[in-house]
Write a protein that holds these residues in place. Structure first.
Motif, PDB file in Angstrom:
ATOM      1  N   VAL A   1      -7.135  -1.520  42.860  1.00 21.05           N
ATOM      2  CA  VAL A   1      -5.863  -1.086  42.267  1.00 21.05           C
ATOM      3  C   VAL A   1      -5.566  -1.878  40.998  1.00 21.05           C
ATOM      4  CG1 VAL A   1      -3.369  -0.991  42.611  1.00 21.05           C
ATOM      5  CG2 VAL A   1      -4.914  -0.274  44.448  1.00 21.05           C
ATOM      6  N   VAL A   2      -5.754  -3.196  41.043  1.00 21.81           N
ATOM      7  CA  VAL A   2      -5.448  -4.049  39.888  1.00 21.81           C
ATOM      8  C   VAL A   2      -6.352  -3.713  38.709  1.00 21.81           C
ATOM      9  CG1 VAL A   2      -5.544  -6.418  39.018  1.00 21.81           C
ATOM     10  CG2 VAL A   2      -4.468  -5.946  41.226  1.00 21.81           C
ATOM     11  N   ILE A   3      -7.652  -3.534  38.953  1.00 23.68           N
ATOM     12  CA  ILE A   3      -8.594  -3.215  37.869  1.00 23.68           C
ATOM     13  C   ILE A   3      -8.218  -1.895  37.205  1.00 23.68           C
ATOM     14  CG2 ILE A   3     -10.984  -2.545  37.370  1.00 23.68           C
ATOM     15  CD1 ILE A   3     -11.877  -4.639  39.391  1.00 23.68           C
ATOM     16  N   LEU A   4      -7.914  -0.887  38.014  1.00 17.94           N
ATOM     17  CA  LEU A   4      -7.531   0.413  37.454  1.00 17.94           C
ATOM     18  C   LEU A   4      -6.196   0.328  36.710  1.00 17.94           C
ATOM     19  CD1 LEU A   4      -8.565   2.855  40.332  1.00 17.94           C
ATOM     20  CD2 LEU A   4      -9.686   2.531  38.123  1.00 17.94           C
ATOM     21  N   ALA A   5      -5.264  -0.465  37.237  1.00 18.82           N
ATOM     22  CA  ALA A   5      -3.953  -0.601  36.589  1.00 18.82           C
ATOM     23  C   ALA A   5      -4.085  -1.296  35.230  1.00 18.82           C
ATOM     24  CB  ALA A   5      -3.000  -1.382  37.492  1.00 18.82           C
ATOM     25  N   VAL A   6      -4.903  -2.345  35.165  1.00 15.50           N
ATOM     26  CA  VAL A   6      -5.104  -3.059  33.899  1.00 15.50           C
ATOM     27  C   VAL A   6      -5.785  -2.150  32.876  1.00 15.50           C
ATOM     28  CG1 VAL A   6      -6.347  -4.968  32.795  1.00 15.50           C
ATOM     29  CG2 VAL A   6      -5.136  -5.348  34.959  1.00 15.50           C
ATOM     30  N   ALA A   7      -6.814  -1.407  33.346  1.00 10.82           N
ATOM     31  CA  ALA A   7      -7.507  -0.481  32.438  1.00 10.82           C
ATOM     32  C   ALA A   7      -6.556   0.588  31.917  1.00 10.82           C
ATOM     33  CB  ALA A   7      -8.690   0.166  33.151  1.00 10.82           C
ATOM     34  N   ALA A   8      -5.711   1.134  32.805  1.00 10.39           N
ATOM     35  CA  ALA A   8      -4.746   2.158  32.380  1.00 10.39           C
ATOM     36  C   ALA A   8      -3.750   1.591  31.382  1.00 10.39           C
ATOM     37  CB  ALA A   8      -4.018   2.711  33.604  1.00 10.39           C
ATOM     38  N   LEU A   9      -3.330   0.327  31.596  1.00  6.49           N
ATOM     39  CA  LEU A   9      -2.373  -0.312  30.695  1.00  6.49           C
ATOM     40  C   LEU A   9      -2.958  -0.444  29.286  1.00  6.49           C
ATOM     41  CD1 LEU A   9       0.371  -1.829  30.409  1.00  6.49           C
ATOM     42  CD2 LEU A   9      -0.891  -3.922  30.927  1.00  6.49           C
ATOM     43  N   TYR A  10      -4.229  -0.895  29.205  1.00  6.41           N
ATOM     44  CA  TYR A  10      -4.837  -1.109  27.889  1.00  6.41           C
ATOM     45  C   TYR A  10      -5.355   0.192  27.273  1.00  6.41           C
ATOM     46  CZ  TYR A  10      -4.380  -6.135  28.091  1.00  6.41           C
ATOM     47  OH  TYR A  10      -3.852  -7.405  28.104  1.00  6.41           O
ATOM     48  N   ALA A  11      -5.489   1.240  28.079  1.00  6.40           N
ATOM     49  CA  ALA A  11      -5.844   2.549  27.524  1.00  6.40           C
ATOM     50  C   ALA A  11      -4.619   3.282  26.995  1.00  6.40           C
ATOM     51  CB  ALA A  11      -6.541   3.392  28.599  1.00  6.40           C
ATOM     52  N   LEU A  12      -3.435   2.885  27.474  1.00  7.38           N
ATOM     53  CA  LEU A  12      -2.194   3.575  27.133  1.00  7.38           C
ATOM     54  C   LEU A  12      -1.903   3.643  25.629  1.00  7.38           C
ATOM     55  CD1 LEU A  12       0.160   5.024  28.516  1.00  7.38           C
ATOM     56  CD2 LEU A  12       1.352   2.828  28.663  1.00  7.38           C
ATOM     57  N   PRO A  13      -2.155   2.579  24.833  1.00 11.25           N
ATOM     58  CA  PRO A  13      -1.836   2.653  23.396  1.00 11.25           C
ATOM     59  C   PRO A  13      -2.531   3.791  22.657  1.00 11.25           C
ATOM     60  CG  PRO A  13      -2.235   0.383  24.027  1.00 11.25           C
ATOM     61  CD  PRO A  13      -2.613   1.228  25.202  1.00 11.25           C
ATOM     62  N   ASN A  14      -3.636   4.305  23.189  1.00 12.68           N
ATOM     63  CA  ASN A  14      -4.347   5.393  22.519  1.00 12.68           C
ATOM     64  C   ASN A  14      -3.559   6.691  22.527  1.00 12.68           C
ATOM     65  OD1 ASN A  14      -7.231   4.215  21.964  1.00 12.68           O
ATOM     66  ND2 ASN A  14      -6.718   3.559  24.029  1.00 12.68           N
ATOM     67  N   ILE A  15      -2.563   6.789  23.396  1.00 13.82           N
ATOM     68  CA  ILE A  15      -1.736   7.996  23.467  1.00 13.82           C
ATOM     69  C   ILE A  15      -0.770   8.059  22.279  1.00 13.82           C
ATOM     70  CG2 ILE A  15       0.028   9.186  24.835  1.00 13.82           C
ATOM     71  CD1 ILE A  15      -1.251   8.013  27.336  1.00 13.82           C
ATOM     72  N   TYR A  16      -0.343   6.898  21.778  1.00 12.52           N
ATOM     73  CA  TYR A  16       0.736   6.856  20.785  1.00 12.52           C
ATOM     74  C   TYR A  16       0.267   7.138  19.365  1.00 12.52           C
ATOM     75  CZ  TYR A  16       3.519   4.796  24.511  1.00 12.52           C
ATOM     76  OH  TYR A  16       4.185   4.578  25.688  1.00 12.52           O
ATOM     77  N   GLY A  17      -1.017   7.022  19.108  1.00 12.27           N
ATOM     78  CA  GLY A  17      -1.538   7.342  17.782  1.00 12.27           C
ATOM     79  C   GLY A  17      -1.180   6.293  16.739  1.00 12.27           C
ATOM     80  N   GLU A  18      -1.102   6.736  15.458  1.00 10.62           N
ATOM     81  CA  GLU A  18      -0.859   5.826  14.342  1.00 10.62           C
ATOM     82  C   GLU A  18       0.211   6.381  13.410  1.00 10.62           C
ATOM     83  OE1 GLU A  18      -4.914   5.842  13.004  1.00 10.62           O
ATOM     84  OE2 GLU A  18      -5.193   3.761  13.609  1.00 10.62           O
ATOM     85  N   ASP A  19       0.874   5.476  12.719  1.00 10.55           N
ATOM     86  CA  ASP A  19       1.864   5.858  11.711  1.00 10.55           C
ATOM     87  C   ASP A  19       1.243   5.779  10.322  1.00 10.55           C
ATOM     88  OD1 ASP A  19       4.004   6.247  13.474  1.00 10.55           O
ATOM     89  OD2 ASP A  19       4.513   4.115  13.461  1.00 10.55           O
ATOM     90  N   PHE A  20       1.650   6.690   9.444  1.00 12.05           N
ATOM     91  CA  PHE A  20       1.297   6.565   8.031  1.00 12.05           C
ATOM     92  C   PHE A  20       2.110   5.391   7.476  1.00 12.05           C
ATOM     93  CE2 PHE A  20       0.566  11.028   9.043  1.00 12.05           C
ATOM     94  CZ  PHE A  20      -0.724  11.195   8.565  1.00 12.05           C
ATOM     95  N   ALA A  21       1.440   4.524   6.735  1.00  7.62           N
ATOM     96  CA  ALA A  21       2.111   3.305   6.295  1.00  7.62           C
ATOM     97  C   ALA A  21       1.725   2.937   4.869  1.00  7.62           C
ATOM     98  CB  ALA A  21       1.786   2.144   7.239  1.00  7.62           C
ATOM     99  N   VAL A  22       2.590   2.152   4.248  1.00  7.73           N
ATOM    100  CA  VAL A  22       2.314   1.542   2.941  1.00  7.73           C
ATOM    101  C   VAL A  22       2.414   0.033   3.136  1.00  7.73           C
ATOM    102  CG1 VAL A  22       3.074   1.262   0.559  1.00  7.73           C
ATOM    103  CG2 VAL A  22       3.219   3.512   1.652  1.00  7.73           C
TER     104      VAL A  22
END
Length: 615
Positions: free
Chosen positions: A14-35
């Motif tokens: 459970v812990v291994i899957l939870a940690v992996a899901a936590l660190y995979a989560l940022p890929n959902i949010y994408g990126e902002d256009f920035a200067v």
């Protein structure tokens, strides 16, 4: 009792899957256009600059998503690429050439995830877009620098042998030595003959002159060394820039290719990659008049250089130490909160500095900053013409004998201290370079590749899911759960590893992993079916099915893992990308297929009296 995991093992899964899901989560949010706004050597980015940027955006009626000022850089997050381009042009007009205004893509990861160190996967040039540089090396300057080091070595050796000379200077592809007397000439002839490998010796007893000239083989080796060293140093600088999965490789006799994924605006990259900043430490000639030198009467053995703080400084010609011996450099502040660079030298450099300062305590020593800038012109031979810019950035009295660690002060700004530390830490280029070709890979091509790769992964995933459910029923659903968990683990691990980058071949590795991930479960489920046919109870069939299939699964996956490691060790960029995802996929699939599915099956069917298995 058969097929029951202890609590700690279930918690581990459970812990291994939870940690992996936590660190995979940022890929959902994408990126902002920035200067991104950063300072040049003579300026700093502060709250005042931030206010000017806010006013400029307000005039354009652009509402930024966020403005953050960190580590001397201002990041403006925007809602679209159209706003990004408009904002960049307006900010550039407002701030002028004193600042670097660059387009960027900034991860849109929430602050709470960012605080945990969770960041999205880094994408390669073929997926994210980026820039391609073709750089040309100035071989004339490389030879000048290498022969200059040879000249200094000969001077030191002759002094140690007490052989008197009047001149030691570069002469074409060699070094010429003029001796003071016939006795010194004969002594030098005996000493220098055969001492330096790769050099041929010629002499003229009439003029008491000896010339050491490079052989053709030595010349080719020296030029090859200059290119190889520049490639290594450029790789170090790219790593300092934080660009993931860069490509830096030699092309032809005097050119280098650099590819930087994710870089939209090349200003910062050009500034760092093309800079040839280095340092020389020399003693100040305080025995002769600077005014006489300014009027053209420069004493023999000394040279006149401009001082950054104004005026000129007369320095001894002999170089105590160059930036080649610097192994680490970091920016900081002195006791008066002025920017400084802390220097660490290698063993040879520490010995040279210690020897030079031992007998010069109380005397002034100068730090000479040297930088080459391309003029855009070429000479008659077609070589790039560079302008050599030199200035003394620091003069200080030697308080005590120095060793491998000391500091440089006299810098104009924090940004300059950070840039100088970066360049010195990454190494000084053997020879200056010029960007002769620059190409940008558009993000639209990268997005098309991402979409096609994602379609391949999704279709492969769906077809495998359908097959497993139809063929293995409820056990097939468990295998599908493991397959989904495997994808989460791959993305999570790729996001956690700092140097890991997803490329198009890497996506092919994930597709391959999707197909291979169920192999282990197929072997296990088929073995369970065989045990049931052999009239074993369902609990015994599950137990023996997993135990007997383990060795076969391990053999198959370990051999594939060895191939992936070999591909990573000997392959280039695209092959490495494939090898990384394949290797990670093999390890995670073994965990989910063996440990993960066993945990679920034990939780559903383990330790119970059952008559039939849905497999």
């Amino acid at each position: 009792m058969l097929n029951k995991y202890p609590l700690w093992k279930n918690l581990m899964v459970v812990v291994i899957l939870a940690v992996a899901a936590l660190y995979a989560l940022p890929n959902i949010y994408g990126e902002d256009f920035a200067v991104q706004v950063s300072a040049t050597r003579t300026t700093t980015v502060d709250t005042q600059v931030m206010g000017r940027v806010e006013d400029t955006l307000s005039e354009l009626q652009i509402t930024p998503k966020a403005l953050t000022l960190e580590e001397g850089q201002l990041l403006v997050r925007l809602s679209s690429d159209a706003e990004q381009l408009r904002a960049r042009e307006a900010i550039l007009r407002e701030l002028g050439s004193d600042y670097v205004v660059a387009l960027n893509l900034a991860p849109a990861t929430p602050e709470w995830l960012d605080a945990l160190g969770a960041t999205p996967m880094k994408l390669g040039l073929d997926l994210r877009g980026g820039v391609h540089f073709l750089m040309e090396v100035d071989m004339n300057e490389a030879m000048r620098k290498i022969l200059g080091q040879m000249r200094d070595t000969i001077r030191t050796d002759l002094r140690e042998e007490r052989i008197r000379y009047t001149r030691v200077e570069r002469d074409g592809n060699g070094v010429s030595v003029t001796l003071r007397s016939a006795e010194d000439f004969q002594a030098a002839l005996r000493y220098l003959d055969g001492k330096y490998e790769g050099y041929t010796l010629s002499d003229n007893d009439t003029t008491q002159e000896i010339t050491l000239r490079m052989t053709e083989t030595k010349l080719a080796e020296t030029q090859d060394y200059a290119i190889s060293q520049n490639v290594t140093i450029l790789r170090n600088r790219v790593n300092e820039l934080g660009v993931a999965e860069p490509l830096v490789q030699r092309q032809g006799a005097d050119r280098i290719v650099v590819q930087l994924p994710g870089v939209q605006d090349t200003a910062r990259a050009k500034e760092i990659l093309g800079a040839t900043a280095t340092l020389e430490f020399r003693m100040v000639d305080d025995e002769n008049s600077v005014r006489d030198a300014e009027m053209g009467r420069v004493p023999f053995g000394s040279e006149l250089y401009p001082n950054r703080s104004g005026g000129n400084v007369l320095l001894k010609e002999d170089v105590i130490l160059t930036g080649d011996h610097i192994v680490n450099a970091s920016s900081g502040f002195d006791e008066n909160q002025r920017p400084q660079v802390n220097i660490s030298l290698d063993g040879v450099g520490g010995d040279k500095m210690s020897l030079a300062t031992r007998d010069n305590v109380g005397k002034p020593m100068a730090t000479l900053f040297i930088e080459f800038k391309a003029t855009g012109d070429r000479d008659q031979e077609g070589n790039i013409v560079f302008e050599r810019q030199e200035e003394v950035i620091n003069v200080a009295n030697i308080q005590t004998r120095l060793g491998s660690n000391f500091r440089i002060t006299g810098l104009d700004s924090v940004q300059e201290a950070q840039n100088l530390a970066l360049l010195l830490r990454a190494g000084a280029l053997i020879a200056p370079i010029q960007i002769v070709e620059e190409r940008t890979v558009g993000p639209s091509l990268g997005q098309e590749n991402i979409n096609m790769g994602m379609q391949a992964i999704i279709w492969g995933f769906v077809l495998v899911l359908a097959f497993m459910v139809m063929y293995y029923k409820k056990f097939g659903l468990v295998a599908n759960l493991a397959l989904a968990s495997n994808l989460v683990l791959i993305v999570g691990v790729m996001s956690m590893i700092p140097g890991a980058t997803l490329t198009l071949p890497g996506m092919a590795g994930i597709v391959l992993t999707v197909g291979m991930a169920v192999d282990a479960n197929v072997l296990i489920f088929e073995r369970i079916r065989e045990e049931i046919k052999a009239k074993r109870s369902p609990q015994q069939a599950i137990h023996h099915g997993y135990d007997s299939a383990l060795s076969t699964i391990a053999d198959a996956n370990i051999t594939t893992l060895i191939v992936a490691i070999i591909l990573f060790a000997v392959g280039t960029g695209p092959v490495k990308g494939f090898a990384v995802t394949l290797a990670i996929g093999i390890v995670t699939s073994m965990f989910t297929a063996i440990v993960g599915t066993r945990a679920v099956i034990n939780a559903i069917w383990g330790g119970k009296r059952i008559e039939k298995l849905s497999v």
